[in-house]
Write a protein that holds these residues in place. Structure first.
Motif, PDB file in Angstrom:
ATOM      1  N   GLU A  99       0.835  -1.196   0.000  1.00 17.87           N
ATOM      2  CA  GLU A  99       0.000   0.000   0.000  1.00 17.87           C
ATOM      3  C   GLU A  99       0.873   1.249   0.000  1.00 17.87           C
ATOM      4  OE1 GLU A  99      -4.070  -0.576   2.284  1.00 17.87           O
ATOM      5  OE2 GLU A  99      -2.349  -0.883   3.570  1.00 17.87           O
ATOM      6  N   HIS A 100       0.371   2.299  -0.633  1.00 17.68           N
ATOM      7  CA  HIS A 100       1.068   3.571  -0.560  1.00 17.68           C
ATOM      8  C   HIS A 100       0.948   4.115   0.861  1.00 17.68           C
ATOM      9  CE1 HIS A 100       1.789   3.775  -4.827  1.00 17.68           C
ATOM     10  NE2 HIS A 100       0.509   3.522  -5.071  1.00 17.68           N
ATOM     11  N   PRO A 101       1.984   4.760   1.354  1.00 24.25           N
ATOM     12  CA  PRO A 101       1.951   5.268   2.732  1.00 24.25           C
ATOM     13  C   PRO A 101       0.765   6.180   3.017  1.00 24.25           C
ATOM     14  CG  PRO A 101       4.166   5.376   1.840  1.00 24.25           C
ATOM     15  CD  PRO A 101       3.268   4.982   0.699  1.00 24.25           C
ATOM     16  N   TYR A 102       0.363   6.995   2.026  1.00 20.13           N
ATOM     17  CA  TYR A 102      -0.720   7.937   2.306  1.00 20.13           C
ATOM     18  C   TYR A 102      -2.050   7.211   2.503  1.00 20.13           C
ATOM     19  CZ  TYR A 102      -2.503   7.622  -2.523  1.00 20.13           C
ATOM     20  OH  TYR A 102      -3.025   7.180  -3.703  1.00 20.13           O
ATOM     21  N   ILE A 103      -2.233   6.035   1.884  1.00 23.84           N
ATOM     22  CA  ILE A 103      -3.460   5.268   2.080  1.00 23.84           C
ATOM     23  C   ILE A 103      -3.506   4.732   3.500  1.00 23.84           C
ATOM     24  CG2 ILE A 103      -4.735   3.213   1.368  1.00 23.84           C
ATOM     25  CD1 ILE A 103      -3.666   3.605  -1.431  1.00 23.84           C
ATOM     26  N   ARG A 104      -2.376   4.208   3.974  1.00 22.46           N
ATOM     27  CA  ARG A 104      -2.317   3.705   5.351  1.00 22.46           C
ATOM     28  C   ARG A 104      -2.574   4.837   6.346  1.00 22.46           C
ATOM     29  NH1 ARG A 104      -0.258  -0.905   7.180  1.00 22.46           N
ATOM     30  NH2 ARG A 104       0.696  -1.328   5.144  1.00 22.46           N
TER      31      ARG A 104
END
Length: 206
Positions: A99-104
């Motif tokens: 996952e992209h960090p911003y989604i997490r």
């Protein structure tokens, strides 16, 4: 990818919960099996569960471990068997992209906002009883007025975070986290800090 990561990526929390007998409503909430829960307070999200009643939380492996009193390894093995998964790590070809960090970060912020909204609703319910005028001639306490005016709006925001589309949810999280339009009362903030201090956790910014 480890066995645990493989299982968590393949089995959504809600699917596992319903497979093991928990019935979720359309908002993704179920009665918590970890305490005497009369009204659904266990939130089942894609990657985690959280109970607003007893505070139980975790991923799909934690859920199964708590349900059946198993170790994490035993819970992972049960999930692999029940959902037809190979517990061996997949090859690089079939490994899902991280996952992209911003989604997490968004998911963490969304969970924080939902918890704050729910806690605030509970506080408003308490205020509506505690600060209600005793006689028709009594002046209205500001907290009683707030308890009468705010619940519909707070429930509306919570509903968006529960069943809204991604664009709506992002908008609400942005409003709560950055814009400052929702100013939670000082008594709410003080109470949360006291509870966090008692548990020995780092305070959260509601």
């Amino acid at each position: 990818m480890t066995m645990y990561e493989t299982i968590k990526a393949a089995v959504p929390i809600r699917q596992a919960a319903e497979h093991y007998g928990l019935k979720a409503n359309r908002n993704g909430k179920a009665c918590c099996p970890f305490h005497n829960d009369r009204h659904p307070s266990l939130k089942l999200n894609q990657d985690y569960f959280f109970c607003f009643g007893c505070g139980a939380k975790g991923d799909v492996i934690d859920l199964v471990a708590k349900l059946f009193d198993l170790s994490s390894y035993e819970a992972a093995q049960r999930l692999a068997a029940d959902f037809g998964l190979d517990p061996k790590p997949p090859t690089a070809v079939v490994m899902p992209k991280p996952e992209h960090p911003y989604i997490r970060q968004f998911r963490e912020d969304e969970m924080l906002c939902f918890r704050a909204l729910t806690d605030y609703l509970h506080l408003l319910e308490d205020w509506k009883v505690r600060y209600a005028p005793k006689t028709p001639d009594d002046a209205l306490d500001d907290r009683f007025v707030e308890a009468c005016q705010m619940p519909d709006y707070i429930e509306y925001l919570a509903d968006i975070l529960t069943v809204g589309d991604l664009e709506e949810r992002v908008s609400v999280v942005d409003e709560l986290m950055k814009s400052g339009k929702i100013a939670f009362p000082k008594e709410y903030t003080a109470r949360k800090k006291k509870e966090v201090a008692h548990r020995g956790e780092e305070p959260e910014n509601a």
